[in-house]
Scaffold this motif. Sequence first.
Motif, PDB file in Angstrom:
ATOM      1  N   GLY A 141     -28.403  13.869   7.469  1.00  0.00           N
ATOM      2  CA  GLY A 141     -27.715  12.668   7.509  1.00  0.00           C
ATOM      3  C   GLY A 141     -26.702  12.306   6.665  1.00  0.00           C
ATOM      4  O   GLY A 141     -26.166  11.426   6.068  1.00  0.00           O
ATOM      5  N   TRP A 142     -25.909  13.515   6.290  1.00  0.00           N
ATOM      6  CA  TRP A 142     -24.669  13.543   5.534  1.00  0.00           C
ATOM      7  C   TRP A 142     -23.460  13.450   6.436  1.00  0.00           C
ATOM      8  O   TRP A 142     -23.293  14.048   7.254  1.00  0.00           O
ATOM      9  CB  TRP A 142     -24.646  14.848   4.572  1.00  0.00           C
ATOM     10  CG  TRP A 142     -26.022  14.974   3.666  1.00  0.00           C
ATOM     11  CD1 TRP A 142     -26.532  14.154   3.252  1.00  0.00           C
ATOM     12  CD2 TRP A 142     -26.207  16.380   3.186  1.00  0.00           C
ATOM     13  NE1 TRP A 142     -27.699  14.638   2.339  1.00  0.00           N
ATOM     14  CE2 TRP A 142     -27.331  16.095   2.325  1.00  0.00           C
ATOM     15  CE3 TRP A 142     -25.898  17.529   3.219  1.00  0.00           C
ATOM     16  CZ2 TRP A 142     -27.917  17.119   1.451  1.00  0.00           C
ATOM     17  CZ3 TRP A 142     -26.152  18.521   2.268  1.00  0.00           C
ATOM     18  CH2 TRP A 142     -27.463  18.421   1.527  1.00  0.00           C
ATOM     19  N   HIS A 143     -22.488  12.715   5.848  1.00  0.00           N
ATOM     20  CA  HIS A 143     -20.996  12.820   6.337  1.00  0.00           C
ATOM     21  C   HIS A 143     -20.531  14.443   5.642  1.00  0.00           C
ATOM     22  O   HIS A 143     -20.944  14.615   4.427  1.00  0.00           O
ATOM     23  CB  HIS A 143     -20.178  11.666   5.950  1.00  0.00           C
ATOM     24  CG  HIS A 143     -20.646  10.661   6.122  1.00  0.00           C
ATOM     25  ND1 HIS A 143     -20.701   9.975   7.616  1.00  0.00           N
ATOM     26  CD2 HIS A 143     -21.055   9.577   5.406  1.00  0.00           C
ATOM     27  CE1 HIS A 143     -20.987   8.817   7.524  1.00  0.00           C
ATOM     28  NE2 HIS A 143     -21.320   8.430   6.257  1.00  0.00           N
ATOM     29  N   VAL A 144     -19.699  15.069   6.721  1.00  0.00           N
ATOM     30  CA  VAL A 144     -19.295  16.449   6.216  1.00  0.00           C
ATOM     31  C   VAL A 144     -17.818  16.231   6.627  1.00  0.00           C
ATOM     32  O   VAL A 144     -17.425  16.361   7.870  1.00  0.00           O
ATOM     33  CB  VAL A 144     -20.146  17.443   6.683  1.00  0.00           C
ATOM     34  CG1 VAL A 144     -19.546  18.878   6.190  1.00  0.00           C
ATOM     35  CG2 VAL A 144     -21.603  17.542   6.369  1.00  0.00           C
ATOM     36  N   ALA A 145     -16.869  16.784   5.719  1.00  0.00           N
ATOM     37  CA  ALA A 145     -15.514  16.856   5.968  1.00  0.00           C
ATOM     38  C   ALA A 145     -15.076  18.322   5.444  1.00  0.00           C
ATOM     39  O   ALA A 145     -15.405  18.642   4.463  1.00  0.00           O
ATOM     40  CB  ALA A 145     -14.576  16.004   5.235  1.00  0.00           C
ATOM     41  N   PHE A 146     -14.519  19.045   6.401  1.00  0.00           N
ATOM     42  CA  PHE A 146     -13.984  20.367   6.147  1.00  0.00           C
ATOM     43  C   PHE A 146     -12.428  20.117   6.008  1.00  0.00           C
ATOM     44  O   PHE A 146     -11.692  19.593   6.782  1.00  0.00           O
ATOM     45  CB  PHE A 146     -14.482  21.230   7.253  1.00  0.00           C
ATOM     46  CG  PHE A 146     -15.789  21.276   7.777  1.00  0.00           C
ATOM     47  CD1 PHE A 146     -16.511  22.038   6.840  1.00  0.00           C
ATOM     48  CD2 PHE A 146     -16.371  20.475   8.738  1.00  0.00           C
ATOM     49  CE1 PHE A 146     -18.196  22.181   7.259  1.00  0.00           C
ATOM     50  CE2 PHE A 146     -17.570  20.264   9.119  1.00  0.00           C
ATOM     51  CZ  PHE A 146     -18.386  21.258   8.259  1.00  0.00           C
ATOM     52  N   LEU A 147     -11.952  20.953   4.915  1.00  0.00           N
ATOM     53  CA  LEU A 147     -10.693  20.825   4.573  1.00  0.00           C
ATOM     54  C   LEU A 147      -9.752  22.144   4.971  1.00  0.00           C
ATOM     55  O   LEU A 147     -10.421  23.408   4.442  1.00  0.00           O
ATOM     56  CB  LEU A 147     -10.332  20.280   2.860  1.00  0.00           C
ATOM     57  CG  LEU A 147     -10.981  18.989   2.629  1.00  0.00           C
ATOM     58  CD1 LEU A 147     -10.616  18.921   1.088  1.00  0.00           C
ATOM     59  CD2 LEU A 147     -10.397  17.897   3.562  1.00  0.00           C
ATOM     60  N   ALA A 148      -8.512  21.981   5.202  1.00  0.00           N
ATOM     61  CA  ALA A 148      -7.731  23.425   5.115  1.00  0.00           C
ATOM     62  C   ALA A 148      -7.592  23.799   3.847  1.00  0.00           C
ATOM     63  O   ALA A 148      -7.874  23.247   2.684  1.00  0.00           O
ATOM     64  CB  ALA A 148      -6.393  23.020   5.628  1.00  0.00           C
ATOM     65  N   SER A 149      -7.517  25.314   3.788  1.00  0.00           N
ATOM     66  CA  SER A 149      -7.415  25.932   2.461  1.00  0.00           C
ATOM     67  C   SER A 149      -6.120  25.724   1.885  1.00  0.00           C
ATOM     68  O   SER A 149      -5.087  24.941   2.240  1.00  0.00           O
ATOM     69  CB  SER A 149      -7.472  27.662   2.995  1.00  0.00           C
ATOM     70  OG  SER A 149      -6.171  27.906   3.309  1.00  0.00           O
ATOM     71  N   PRO A 150      -6.062  26.114   0.333  1.00  0.00           N
ATOM     72  CA  PRO A 150      -4.916  26.265  -0.077  1.00  0.00           C
ATOM     73  C   PRO A 150      -3.709  27.188   0.621  1.00  0.00           C
ATOM     74  O   PRO A 150      -4.347  28.097   1.302  1.00  0.00           O
ATOM     75  CB  PRO A 150      -5.076  26.949  -1.455  1.00  0.00           C
ATOM     76  CG  PRO A 150      -6.554  26.661  -1.612  1.00  0.00           C
ATOM     77  CD  PRO A 150      -7.189  26.669  -0.288  1.00  0.00           C
ATOM     78  N   GLY A 151      -2.604  27.138   0.429  1.00  0.00           N
ATOM     79  CA  GLY A 151      -1.529  27.861   0.896  1.00  0.00           C
ATOM     80  C   GLY A 151      -0.339  27.011   1.451  1.00  0.00           C
ATOM     81  O   GLY A 151      -0.386  26.048   1.548  1.00  0.00           O
ATOM     82  N   GLY A 152       0.786  27.814   1.749  1.00  0.00           N
ATOM     83  CA  GLY A 152       1.714  27.052   2.455  1.00  0.00           C
ATOM     84  C   GLY A 152       2.673  26.364   1.431  1.00  0.00           C
ATOM     85  O   GLY A 152       3.509  25.369   1.827  1.00  0.00           O
ATOM     86  N   GLY A 153       2.559  26.592  -0.131  1.00  0.00           N
ATOM     87  CA  GLY A 153       3.195  25.737  -1.024  1.00  0.00           C
ATOM     88  C   GLY A 153       2.623  24.330  -1.341  1.00  0.00           C
ATOM     89  O   GLY A 153       3.249  23.830  -2.061  1.00  0.00           O
ATOM     90  N   ARG A 154       1.488  24.021  -0.696  1.00  0.00           N
ATOM     91  CA  ARG A 154       0.876  22.705  -1.087  1.00  0.00           C
ATOM     92  C   ARG A 154       0.326  22.886  -2.285  1.00  0.00           C
ATOM     93  O   ARG A 154      -0.360  23.780  -2.891  1.00  0.00           O
ATOM     94  CB  ARG A 154      -0.348  22.433   0.118  1.00  0.00           C
ATOM     95  CG  ARG A 154      -0.860  21.320  -0.280  1.00  0.00           C
ATOM     96  CD  ARG A 154      -1.929  20.926   0.759  1.00  0.00           C
ATOM     97  NE  ARG A 154      -1.643  20.577   1.916  1.00  0.00           N
ATOM     98  CZ  ARG A 154      -1.505  21.080   2.889  1.00  0.00           C
ATOM     99  NH1 ARG A 154      -2.318  22.136   3.370  1.00  0.00           N
ATOM    100  NH2 ARG A 154      -1.103  20.384   4.070  1.00  0.00           N
ATOM    101  N   ASP A 155       0.547  21.547  -3.192  1.00  0.00           N
ATOM    102  CA  ASP A 155       0.027  21.514  -4.382  1.00  0.00           C
ATOM    103  C   ASP A 155      -1.399  21.259  -4.093  1.00  0.00           C
ATOM    104  O   ASP A 155      -1.719  19.858  -3.647  1.00  0.00           O
ATOM    105  CB  ASP A 155       0.649  20.380  -5.373  1.00  0.00           C
ATOM    106  CG  ASP A 155       0.163  20.178  -6.724  1.00  0.00           C
ATOM    107  OD1 ASP A 155      -1.406  20.611  -6.914  1.00  0.00           O
ATOM    108  OD2 ASP A 155       0.461  19.432  -7.252  1.00  0.00           O
ATOM    109  N   TYR A 156      -2.352  21.836  -4.268  1.00  0.00           N
ATOM    110  CA  TYR A 156      -3.732  21.913  -3.546  1.00  0.00           C
ATOM    111  C   TYR A 156      -4.436  21.090  -4.580  1.00  0.00           C
ATOM    112  O   TYR A 156      -5.531  20.112  -4.269  1.00  0.00           O
ATOM    113  CB  TYR A 156      -4.571  23.114  -3.303  1.00  0.00           C
ATOM    114  CG  TYR A 156      -5.750  23.002  -2.227  1.00  0.00           C
ATOM    115  CD1 TYR A 156      -5.391  22.745  -1.100  1.00  0.00           C
ATOM    116  CD2 TYR A 156      -7.102  23.369  -2.631  1.00  0.00           C
ATOM    117  CE1 TYR A 156      -6.360  22.550  -0.196  1.00  0.00           C
ATOM    118  CE2 TYR A 156      -7.870  23.148  -1.784  1.00  0.00           C
ATOM    119  CZ  TYR A 156      -7.548  22.934  -0.507  1.00  0.00           C
ATOM    120  OH  TYR A 156      -8.698  22.858   0.284  1.00  0.00           O
ATOM    121  N   ALA A 157      -4.374  21.161  -5.827  1.00  0.00           N
ATOM    122  CA  ALA A 157      -4.925  20.191  -6.760  1.00  0.00           C
ATOM    123  C   ALA A 157      -4.577  18.533  -6.481  1.00  0.00           C
ATOM    124  O   ALA A 157      -5.622  17.818  -6.355  1.00  0.00           O
ATOM    125  CB  ALA A 157      -4.900  20.571  -8.118  1.00  0.00           C
ATOM    126  N   ALA A 158      -3.279  18.374  -6.296  1.00  0.00           N
ATOM    127  CA  ALA A 158      -2.936  17.185  -5.948  1.00  0.00           C
ATOM    128  C   ALA A 158      -3.681  16.798  -4.538  1.00  0.00           C
ATOM    129  O   ALA A 158      -3.986  15.367  -4.335  1.00  0.00           O
ATOM    130  CB  ALA A 158      -1.493  17.153  -5.738  1.00  0.00           C
TER     131      ALA A 158
END
Length: 505
Positions: free
Chosen positions: A356-373
Amino acid sequence: MGQGHLLAAAQLIVVACLCGLPAAQGVATRESWGYLHLEARRAEVRRELLGRDDTDHAVVARVLLKPDDGVPFARVADALAYLRGVDGDAAFVLRATMGAFVLPEVVDPAGANEACRDLHVSPFLPFALTFPAPVTFAVEVRDAAGAQRWTGVIDRHTDERDVRMARPTIDVPCADLADGAYELTVRTLLGDQPPRPTDPVVRWTFHVLRGFQQRAETALAAAVARVGSDGLDAAVVLGAAERMRAAYTGVAFAAQSDAVRDLAALERALANVAADKPASDGLVGDVSLALPAEARAGGALPCVLRRAAGAGKRPLVVVAAGAPAYDPKVNRPSLPATRDPRWLADELRDFGVAEGWHVAFLASPGGGRDYAAALAAALPWLAAAVDAAPGKVALVAEREAAAVAGLALARLRPSLGAVVFLGVGGLMAPTMAACDGLAVAYVPVEGFDAAVLQRMVDFAAARRAKGEPAPAAEWLEASPSPWPFGLAVARAPIAAFLGRAFADK
């Protein structure tokens, strides 16, 4: 947020879609489609590992770590051959490496663009290999019931150089095919020898849908006009529109072709917004989102959201992917720049559903994105969007995503009640102090140095024993996973750990 992507899509509406390109595709297109094919072969290995014993897991994990000699498919082919109990000879490796462009993703026999009225199939070789014999290709189309609807043979432009350039091609006439999903199979013949029963073949799904072109153009234009905020409605519309743009323009898909469902989702979201309903109303299953991000984070973050059934506040698990990779070290493709979250959703089918959990899948780091932000923006946004239970938000991150999250964990701590790291995720002493009491688990992954993480776990335990602030860090009981399949192989111990962590909140 993200309107630049949709404006670009709107401009593409007035030009011919990519299915009209000649058979000899460009380098970037070949690389992105080649990586799609590599992911699909890895998925075959992952599926065939299901139910195997620890010995088979250990053998496959070691095989996938061996140097690939410039052909990333070679070790995947070796793993498949081992699991199928056959010799991974040159013919097996070639057939495992062979891919095919299958364009357009949705054929529209009634479309204005003549090039998109039939299916265009171009076998290609993503990496150079020596052919052990002259090559031809047998092409077959079957409908959803398994009935054969068309066959053809490609026997021109099939030498090594031409196949590397995707020059061999064949057109599949679709005027007589009813709307629906079809399976296309491409078999590589060496001399006059067809593939053996255990040899890999190329197999993709494509769709026939009359009116697709007009509906896609109308929906994309409406999406540009409708989006105007950073709320959940905008994320749903933008996420669906980006999927539709990719299918319309021939971008390599992820996991499987689902463009007809993507079009229906976009049309439903737009209709909902027009009727002053939530954009996600009536959308079932996994829903694509484009998450708002801090300006410096690199634009909207692709996400797939799997909401729990029923009412009430539920835990939320956010899963972040490792970056596209040919090996676990430094060999990376130029395209795709990031790993599509649909691969994660496919690997972790039904993950969190029984709990009964909500689950969200995110794209990976890469492409110049500041992934921490991007993570710092995504975690509280998702928690608010699904009305997650207070204190019951967890992050599960593998490889590159884990490395980023480990360094940024103090910043992410206010949003989190538990964290799982796969392969990497070391914490510095100041981070430990800022994450006092946080439930942290590590999953061993073959090819990544567990000794470094063990020292970190021991250090955290020593701090806690002395009454100093530190996370409650532990190893999950699991054998080292093959490096591309850490999440899928360790899903059970991960779920058990998160269940305990949520129960303590």
